[in-house]
Design a protein around this motif. Sequence first.
Motif, mmCIF file in Angstrom:
data_model
loop_
_atom_site.group_PDB
_atom_site.id
_atom_site.type_symbol
_atom_site.label_atom_id
_atom_site.label_comp_id
_atom_site.label_asym_id
_atom_site.label_seq_id
_atom_site.Cartn_x
_atom_site.Cartn_y
_atom_site.Cartn_z
ATOM 1 N N TRP A 130 38.564 37.667 38.927
ATOM 2 C CA TRP A 130 37.281 37.192 39.432
ATOM 3 C C TRP A 130 36.893 35.823 38.871
ATOM 4 C CZ3 TRP A 130 34.798 38.482 43.596
ATOM 5 C CH2 TRP A 130 33.514 38.001 43.784
ATOM 6 N N PRO A 131 36.948 35.604 37.553
ATOM 7 C CA PRO A 131 36.594 34.269 37.033
ATOM 8 C C PRO A 131 37.512 33.169 37.589
ATOM 9 C CG PRO A 131 36.707 35.848 35.234
ATOM 10 C CD PRO A 131 37.240 36.534 36.452
ATOM 11 N N TYR A 132 38.753 33.487 37.767
ATOM 12 C CA TYR A 132 39.736 32.564 38.330
ATOM 13 C C TYR A 132 39.319 32.173 39.755
ATOM 14 C CZ TYR A 132 44.624 31.284 39.541
ATOM 15 O OH TYR A 132 45.766 30.657 39.936
ATOM 16 N N SER B 90 40.991 33.144 47.349
ATOM 17 C CA SER B 90 40.115 34.199 47.869
ATOM 18 C C SER B 90 40.901 35.450 48.198
ATOM 19 C CB SER B 90 39.386 33.708 49.118
ATOM 20 O OG SER B 90 38.574 32.600 48.817
ATOM 21 N N ALA B 91 42.190 35.303 48.348
ATOM 22 C CA ALA B 91 43.032 36.465 48.642
ATOM 23 C C ALA B 91 43.083 37.435 47.468
ATOM 24 C CB ALA B 91 44.443 36.017 49.018
ATOM 25 N N PHE C 236 42.539 41.139 48.333
ATOM 26 C CA PHE C 236 43.669 42.037 48.085
ATOM 27 C C PHE C 236 43.178 43.316 47.408
ATOM 28 C CE2 PHE C 236 46.589 43.453 44.707
ATOM 29 C CZ PHE C 236 47.680 43.867 45.466
ATOM 30 N N ALA C 237 42.388 43.140 46.355
ATOM 31 C CA ALA C 237 41.876 44.298 45.614
ATOM 32 C C ALA C 237 40.966 45.150 46.497
ATOM 33 C CB ALA C 237 41.129 43.837 44.361
ATOM 34 N N LEU C 238 40.129 44.510 47.290
ATOM 35 C CA LEU C 238 39.222 45.239 48.169
ATOM 36 C C LEU C 238 40.003 46.030 49.224
ATOM 37 C CD1 LEU C 238 36.310 45.816 49.190
ATOM 38 C CD2 LEU C 238 36.598 43.816 50.666
ATOM 39 N N LEU C 239 40.926 45.377 49.902
ATOM 40 C CA LEU C 239 41.685 46.037 50.971
ATOM 41 C C LEU C 239 42.545 47.171 50.432
ATOM 42 C CD1 LEU C 239 42.681 42.816 52.925
ATOM 43 C CD2 LEU C 239 41.081 44.591 53.707
ATOM 44 N N LEU C 240 43.192 46.928 49.311
ATOM 45 C CA LEU C 240 44.030 47.961 48.713
ATOM 46 C C LEU C 240 43.167 49.099 48.161
ATOM 47 C CD1 LEU C 240 47.004 48.554 48.306
ATOM 48 C CD2 LEU C 240 46.890 47.376 46.118
ATOM 49 N N GLY D 257 42.488 23.096 50.563
ATOM 50 C CA GLY D 257 41.765 24.360 50.480
ATOM 51 C C GLY D 257 42.385 25.408 49.594
ATOM 52 N N TYR D 258 42.843 25.014 48.420
ATOM 53 C CA TYR D 258 43.489 25.973 47.519
ATOM 54 C C TYR D 258 42.541 27.105 47.135
ATOM 55 C CZ TYR D 258 46.869 27.363 43.936
ATOM 56 O OH TYR D 258 47.784 28.042 43.191
ATOM 57 N N PHE D 259 41.250 26.800 47.054
ATOM 58 C CA PHE D 259 40.248 27.822 46.720
ATOM 59 C C PHE D 259 40.229 28.926 47.778
ATOM 60 C CE2 PHE D 259 38.176 24.650 49.268
ATOM 61 C CZ PHE D 259 37.302 25.351 50.079
ATOM 62 N N LEU D 260 40.529 28.588 49.020
ATOM 63 C CA LEU D 260 40.589 29.602 50.075
ATOM 64 C C LEU D 260 41.747 30.569 49.837
ATOM 65 C CD1 LEU D 260 39.891 27.327 53.170
ATOM 66 C CD2 LEU D 260 38.317 28.961 52.098
ATOM 67 N N LEU D 261 42.873 30.045 49.395
ATOM 68 C CA LEU D 261 44.018 30.893 49.081
ATOM 69 C C LEU D 261 43.680 31.840 47.931
ATOM 70 C CD1 LEU D 261 47.011 31.650 49.528
ATOM 71 C CD2 LEU D 261 47.579 29.885 47.856
#
Length: 184
Positions: A114-116, A141-142, A146-150, A135-139
């Motif tokens: 999260w802090p990252y 966001s995965a 990832f944690a939410l979907l899994l 847009g590296y910040f968008l990547l």
Amino acid sequence: MGSMAAIVRGIDTFSERFGRLVSWLTLGTVLVCFAVVVLRYVFAVGSVCLQELYVWQHALVFMLGAGYTLLHAGHVRVDILYVRLSPRRRAWVDLFGTCFFLFPWLVVLIWYGWPYFVRSWGLLEASGQAGGCSGYFLLKSAIPLFALLLGVQGIALVLRSILIIAGRLEPAPVAGHGQETAAS
């Protein structure tokens, strides 16, 4: 128990549809990679951003497709014993494994990731490469996605396991989850 089965079906439907949507990124990965090769070797033109883009797309397929993969029991597991167990015992293994391994791992991932993620958004972080994508910040966001979907698919697996243990859901073949039907 009927509402649990409905929740499982709803989560499974979402994971199935979202996973199929995310799978289109594999086509994007191939097309962008093809464009990079053609541009470089036919036209002698290089693009760092395009090179990063196909790597990013590839990463997103794995990160955002994890829930879909869990739905279809596609994650690597050592199933020497699992395949020999009865459906009810497999449900106990799935319940135990999800509660004591998957969920704690996701908590650790969110705790440290999260802090990252927040820092990256705060900076609107771009690629560290000259000419790279902005847009590296968008990547990044995965990571929480990832944690939410899994995690959501893990909840469905826990509920499905409870339903199987209670005899309220007919288990699917060992090869995959998500194909069960509610028992009368």
